[in-house]
Design a protein around this motif. Structure first.
Motif, short mmCIF file in Angstrom:
data_model
loop_
_atom_site.label_atom_id
_atom_site.label_comp_id
_atom_site.label_asym_id
_atom_site.label_seq_id
_atom_site.Cartn_x
_atom_site.Cartn_y
_atom_site.Cartn_z
N LEU A 242 0.81 -1.21 0.00
CA LEU A 242 0.00 0.00 0.00
C LEU A 242 0.85 1.28 0.00
O LEU A 242 0.52 2.23 -0.72
CB LEU A 242 -0.98 -0.01 1.17
N SER A 245 2.03 1.72 -3.51
CA SER A 245 0.90 2.06 -4.37
C SER A 245 0.50 3.52 -4.21
O SER A 245 0.21 4.22 -5.19
CB SER A 245 -0.30 1.16 -4.04
N TYR A 280 -7.54 -1.86 -2.48
CA TYR A 280 -6.91 -1.20 -3.62
C TYR A 280 -7.92 -0.41 -4.45
O TYR A 280 -7.62 0.71 -4.91
CB TYR A 280 -6.18 -2.23 -4.50
#
Length: 330
Positions: A242, A245, A280
Motif C-alpha cells: 500500500l 501504491s 486497492y
C-alpha cells in the motif's frame, strides 16, 4: 447493484478508450524536486484497510468490478499450452454462469491474460473473438538483464505474435544510481518497439531502495511514454504494498495534472484475497477518482485472487463458503 462494466468487443483494449500518453521531454528539474515523506506515507497506508467498509450487495458489485480489472496471469517455468488454454477459459468465464446470472452480470470477463512470449499464440487463439487482450511479459523478465538489443527484439516479436500489451521490466541500477537519462532512453526505446501495443513499465519497487526512488522512477517512465506503471514482477521478495501504491498513484496524479494524460496503474504480486482487492479499489477511487476504475487504467496482476473473489460471490448468493479447490484457475 451499482456497477458499470461495458460489454462491447473492444472495451478492454486501452487504445480504444483513452488517448495514449505520448510522453514528454525528460524534465530533470521535476524529477530532482521529488520528495517522499516515508513516515506520513506509511501512516496513511496503514489507515486504508479500515477506512471503507463495503458490505452486502455493494461488496458484490465491487468484487465484480475487480474481476473485470484482473490480468489473469501464469508465469511459471512449467507452463504448458493446456494450462494456458484453461486459464483463457477461466478469463472468458471467470465465475460460474448461474452465479453471474443471479448477480445480473452475464458476460463478465477478466481484463486480460498475461503470459510469457512462448504462450502468446496459444492465448491469442484461445481468446479469438472475445475482445480479451493478451499481455506478454518481455525484456528479459523478471531480471531485465539480457542484452539491450535482445530485449527490444523480444518486444517486437511479442507484438508480432499478437500481444496487445507488453509488460516490460526496467533496469533497476539506473534508478539506484540516479541515472535518469538512461532510464528515460531505455523506456522510450521500449515504447517505440511496442508500436500500437500498450506498454506497462514494471518498476520492481521492492528493489528500488526508497519510496523517493519509486516516485522518481514512476515519473521518468511516464515521461518516456509508459501507458501503465506496474509495481512488481511478482518474483521479488517484496511486491505490491500500500505505501508503494500510494506513491505511484500520486505520481500518476501529478503527471495528469501537469500533462492532461492519464496513465494506468497495475499492482502485482501478493494480492490474493478479495478483501485486499477492495482496499486497492477504494484507494484508487479516493486518490484518482472513478475514471481510473476501468480496465484501460487499472489492472490487478494476479492469479489466485480470482478464486477468492469467486468464493465470496458464491457466499453472497448461496450463504455458504465453498472449498477453494472448487475454484481452480488453471
Amino acid at each position: 447493484m451499482q456497477t458499470t462494466i461495458q460489454q462491447d468487443a473492444t472495451h478492454q483494449l486501452p487504445q480504444a478508450v483513452e488517448p495514449r500518453n505520448p510522453g514528454m521531454e525528460l524534465d530533470l528539474d521535476w524529477v530532482q524536486a521529488v520528495q517522499a515523506n516515508t513516515s506520513a506515507i506509511e501512516r496513511r497506508a496503514k489507515t486504508l484497510p479500515g477506512r471503507r467498509s463495503v458490505k452486502k450487495e455493494h461488496q458484490a458489485a465491487w468484487l465484480l468490478k475487480a474481476i473485470s480489472l484482473i490480468d489473469l496471469t501464469t508465469l511459471s517455468g512449467d507452463d504448458t499450452e493446456g494450462r494456458v488454454k484453461r486459464l483463457c477459459a477461466k478469463a472468458k468465464q471467470p465465475v460460474r454462469e448461474e452465479l453471474l446470472e443471479t448477480l445480473g452480470m452475464s458476460g463478465l470477463t477478466t481484463g486480460a491474460i498475461c503470459v510469457y512470449h512462448d504462450m502468446i499464440e496459444t492465448a491469442v487463439t484461445a481468446l479469438d473473438g472475445t475482445g480479451i487482450p493478451v499481455a506478454a511479459v518481455s525484456t528479459g523478465f523478471p531480471a531485465g538483464l539480457s542484452p539491450f538489443h535482445l530485449r527490444v527484439e523480444e518486444i517486437r516479436q511479442s507484438v508480432a505474435a499478437g500481444a496487445a500489451e507488453i509488460d516490460i521490466v526496467i533496469t533497476r541500477r539506473h534508478v539506484l544510481q540516479g541515472n535518469w537519462q538512461a532510464l528515460y532512453d531505455e523506456m522510450k526505446a521500449f515504447r517505440e518497439a511496442c508500436g500500437d501495443a500498450h506498454v506497462k513499465a514494471i518498476l520492481a519497487t521492492g528493489e528500488l531502495g526508497t519510496l523517493r526512488n519509486v516516485y522518481k522512477a514512476s515519473l521518468v517512465c511516464m515521461m518516456a511514454g509508459a501507458d501503465f506503471i506496474k509495481t512488481s514482477t511478482g518474483k521479488e521478495s517484496v511486491n505490491a504494498t500500500l505505501p508503494v501504491s500510494l506513491v505511484m498513484i500520486r505520481a500518476i496524479r501529478d503527471y495528469y495534472d501537469r500533462t492532461g494524460y492519464r496513465v494506468g496503474y497495475k499492482p502485482a504480486g501478493g494480492i490474493s484475497k478479495a478483501k485486499d482487492a477492495l482496499v486497492y479499489l477504494s484507494l484508487i477511487k479516493d486518490e484518482l477518482g472513478d475514471r481510473w476504475l476501468q480496465p484501460d487504467l487499472f489492472r490487478f496482476g494476479a492469479s489466485s485472487l480470482l478464486g477468492d473473489i469467486e468464493r465470496q460471490l458464491e457466499h453472497r448468493v448461496t450463504g455458504k463458503y465453498s472449498a477453494g479447490h472448487r475454484h481452480a484457475i488453471g
